[in-house]
Design a protein around this motif. Structure first.
Motif, short mmCIF file in Angstrom:
data_model
loop_
_atom_site.label_atom_id
_atom_site.label_comp_id
_atom_site.label_asym_id
_atom_site.label_seq_id
_atom_site.Cartn_x
_atom_site.Cartn_y
_atom_site.Cartn_z
N ALA A 1 43.43 46.28 45.41
CA ALA A 1 43.56 46.58 43.98
C ALA A 1 42.21 46.49 43.27
CB ALA A 1 44.55 45.61 43.34
N ARG A 2 41.35 45.62 43.77
CA ARG A 2 40.01 45.43 43.20
C ARG A 2 39.06 44.99 44.31
NH1 ARG A 2 41.69 46.56 38.78
NH2 ARG A 2 41.26 45.62 36.77
N GLU A 3 37.80 45.29 44.12
CA GLU A 3 36.78 44.84 45.08
C GLU A 3 35.48 44.67 44.34
OE1 GLU A 3 33.89 46.71 48.42
OE2 GLU A 3 35.59 47.92 47.75
N GLY A 4 34.71 43.67 44.69
CA GLY A 4 33.41 43.53 44.06
C GLY A 4 32.81 42.16 44.29
N PRO A 5 31.62 41.94 43.70
CA PRO A 5 31.02 40.60 43.81
C PRO A 5 31.96 39.57 43.19
CG PRO A 5 29.46 42.20 42.88
CD PRO A 5 30.79 42.88 42.92
N SER A 6 32.07 38.41 43.81
CA SER A 6 33.00 37.38 43.34
C SER A 6 32.74 37.00 41.89
CB SER A 6 32.88 36.13 44.20
OG SER A 6 33.09 36.48 45.52
N ARG A 7 31.46 36.92 41.54
CA ARG A 7 31.10 36.53 40.16
C ARG A 7 31.71 37.50 39.16
NH1 ARG A 7 26.28 36.51 42.43
NH2 ARG A 7 25.75 38.46 41.40
N VAL A 8 31.69 38.78 39.53
CA VAL A 8 32.21 39.81 38.62
C VAL A 8 33.74 39.72 38.56
CG1 VAL A 8 32.38 42.31 38.26
CG2 VAL A 8 30.23 41.31 39.07
N LEU A 9 34.36 39.59 39.73
CA LEU A 9 35.83 39.52 39.76
C LEU A 9 36.35 38.28 39.03
CD1 LEU A 9 36.89 40.74 43.32
CD2 LEU A 9 36.91 41.99 41.17
N ALA A 10 35.60 37.19 39.13
CA ALA A 10 36.04 35.94 38.48
C ALA A 10 36.05 36.08 36.96
CB ALA A 10 35.14 34.79 38.91
N ARG A 11 35.35 37.10 36.45
CA ARG A 11 35.32 37.31 35.00
C ARG A 11 36.11 38.56 34.59
NH1 ARG A 11 31.26 34.10 32.89
NH2 ARG A 11 31.15 35.33 31.00
#
Ligand SMILES: Nc1ncnc2c1ncn2[C@@H]1O[C@H](COP(=O)(O)OP(=O)(O)OP(=O)(O)O)[C@@H](O)[C@H]1O
Length: 252
Positions: free
Chosen positions: A226-236
């Motif tokens: 459903a989503r993918e990306g750097p953890s920092r970005v996903l956490a926000r």
């Protein structure tokens, strides 16, 4: 503990459009995911999203019904789980699955079976390194594994995985049934292992813990990414936060 024959940045695990069914039930619809050497990648998602099934498909425990699983560049889609362990694809399964009636030491020896047990000098060296990481286990080598606390059993499950000298260690639901303080400690151990060079794929329902230590993350829902990306970005990401972190707005 990890061999250095692949250069940094190489893709260790490359799952391409995996589909996995149990009879008529589709658990994984379409998942593509990459783990590069040296990364700590998190896979998060709710109960029943398909995370464990994806791991079973990747490790060879269940054959995917579609797509490919490449490991170190080779097509391993139809390779047995045992053969994959020999190639360095090692899993710490959900629920730990240690041998409760065996001693801590015997559980560790079983982890090294793929390299012929502890007969060789190399396996003994690996054992010493693993026990340095987990002094708690060193003190309990003769103890029956099933009599240890949940956190200690999870340590043993990770230690047993390390005995197989993984190129990639996949950990399914590290936090299952453990108190937050113990989960924190174990996440710290994984982070340290990763900094020391071990590539890790962490499949975890407690998203905030996983995102805190991972470089990159995938959110799985209904058998898809459903989503993918750097953890920092996903956490926000507000949607990710709302669905998995129980917050409505990004932290300031
Ligand atoms: N052996 C099985 N036979 C039939 N259906 C299964 C089997 N194992 C899992 N499923 C189904 O596949 C879907 C995905 O389950 P899976 O365990 O992969 O999800 P998950 O994201 O790992 O969730 P959890 O964290 O609860 O394990 C669910 O609908 C589940 O009921």
């Amino acid at each position: 503990m990890t061999t250095q024959e692949i250069s940094p940045g190489d893709v260790l695990l490359d799952i391409q459009s995996m589909e996995l069914r149990y009879g008529a039930a589709v658990a994984v619809r379409d998942i593509s995911l990459k783990v590069k050497r040296g990364q700590l990648v998190a896979v998060i998602g709710n109960n029943g999203a398909g995370k464990s099934s994806m791991v079973k498909g990747a490790t060879g425990l269940v054959a995917p019904s579609g797509g490919k699983v490449l490991f170190r560049g080779a097509d391993t889609t139809r390779m047995s789980a045992h053969a994959k362990v020999g190639q360095g694809l090692v899993m710490v399964p959900e629920g730990r699955l240690i041998f409760p009636d065996q001693s801590v030491e015997d559980n560790l020896v079983l982890g090294a079976y793929v390299h012929g047990g502890l007969k060789g000098g190399r396996a003994k060296q690996t054992r010493d390194k693993v026990l340095e990481l987990f002094p708690r286990l060193k003190e309990r080598l003769g103890q029956q594994a099933g009599s240890m606390s949940g956190g200690e059993q999870q340590m043993l499950a990770i230690a047993r995985g390390l005995m197989a000298e993984p190129q990639l260690l996949i950990i399914d639901e590290l936090s299952l049934g453990l108190a937050p303080k113990i989960v924190d400690q174990l996440m710290g151990v994984l982070s340290a292992l990763n900094r020391a060079g071990l590539t890790i794929l962490l499949v975890e329902q407690l998203a905030s813990y996983a995102l805190a230590i991972a470089d990159h993350a995938y959110v799985i829902a209904n058998g898809r990414v459903a989503r993918e990306g750097p953890s920092r970005v996903l956490a926000r990401d507000p949607e990710v936060m709302e669905a998995f972190l129980g917050r409505k707005k990004p932290a300031a």
